[in-house]
Enzyme design. Sequence first.
Site, PDB file in Angstrom:
ATOM      1  N   PRO A   2      -1.717   0.125   4.401  1.00 17.04           N
ATOM      2  CA  PRO A   2      -0.989  -0.920   3.685  1.00 17.04           C
ATOM      3  C   PRO A   2      -0.908  -2.190   4.535  1.00 17.04           C
ATOM      4  O   PRO A   2      -0.556  -2.149   5.708  1.00 17.04           O
ATOM      5  CB  PRO A   2       0.395  -0.297   3.479  1.00 17.04           C
ATOM      6  CG  PRO A   2       0.164   1.179   3.538  1.00 17.04           C
ATOM      7  CD  PRO A   2      -0.934   1.365   4.539  1.00 17.04           C
ATOM      8  N   GLU A   3      -1.267  -3.326   3.931  1.00 21.58           N
ATOM      9  CA  GLU A   3      -1.226  -4.594   4.629  1.00 21.58           C
ATOM     10  C   GLU A   3      -0.045  -5.411   4.098  1.00 21.58           C
ATOM     11  O   GLU A   3       0.757  -4.914   3.304  1.00 21.58           O
ATOM     12  CB  GLU A   3      -2.564  -5.308   4.463  1.00 21.58           C
ATOM     13  CG  GLU A   3      -3.720  -4.498   5.053  1.00 21.58           C
ATOM     14  CD  GLU A   3      -5.075  -5.189   4.968  1.00 21.58           C
ATOM     15  OE1 GLU A   3      -5.121  -6.382   4.601  1.00 21.58           O
ATOM     16  OE2 GLU A   3      -6.081  -4.535   5.279  1.00 21.58           O
TER      17      GLU A   3
END
Length: 270
Positions: A2-3
Amino acid sequence: MPELPEVEVTRLSFADRIAGARIEGVRLGKPLRWPLGCEPGQLVGRIVRSVRRRGKYLLVDLDRGLLLLHLGMSGSLRFAPDAPEAGIHDHFDLFTDRGVLRLNDPRRFGAVVHAPQEESPEAIKLLGGLGVEPLDEGFDPAAFHAALQRRSAPIKQVLLAGDVVVGVGNIYASEALFLAGIRPTLAAARISRPRALKLHGAIRDVLARAVRQGGSTLRDFSNAHGESGYFQLEAMVYGREGQPCRQCGTPVRAIRQGQRATFYCCKCQK
């Protein structure tokens, strides 16, 4: 992994619902990347004031102290009125009078860390080296260019490092560099002021669009409602090796930089 957009989408999906909740219990599963840092019972009775984001960290502000949450490589959060019996990959439950916040993390690179305050050593260790937030007004174009001038590493690696600007992860670095027409292997110090200003705008544009699209779901990301993201469907280069560039038709290339895949168009990116 997840960014920034995925973490922000996660925050938006439960922040309002958990604000004002009273903590009634805490359940810990298998050990995560770092220990909680306090006895779980010490959190009982505390009130959740708000949920903020700093880079890829979620900061759950309590009436006393805060919790720093990181989703690691494969983590996701759910917030629901109740939760089924914890599964093998459910490693943290925060029970409140508004619902249960649950961290599921198959690879256990995520973390939940308690800190007495944001200035405490526990928080500074995790947040102290982070660069400016790309979606905040403090992300100044001139300062961004000046910071790039001090870096000899390839621009893609500088973006991923997170100390110049935070949260521009692998997917969005490739996309922003394409939008700015900059080859990912170009040394950051060689980027002119006009091109740096274009990259600055591209970073903000790509991240903002990704948040609106609910982030990217490449494997198993979903927000606290269990909803997937759709930004990957409009990606210009990321994950499109060998496919025609959407802008010029040249096959998209893929290389490895720092053990991460980088995608670019050799014609559109100079």
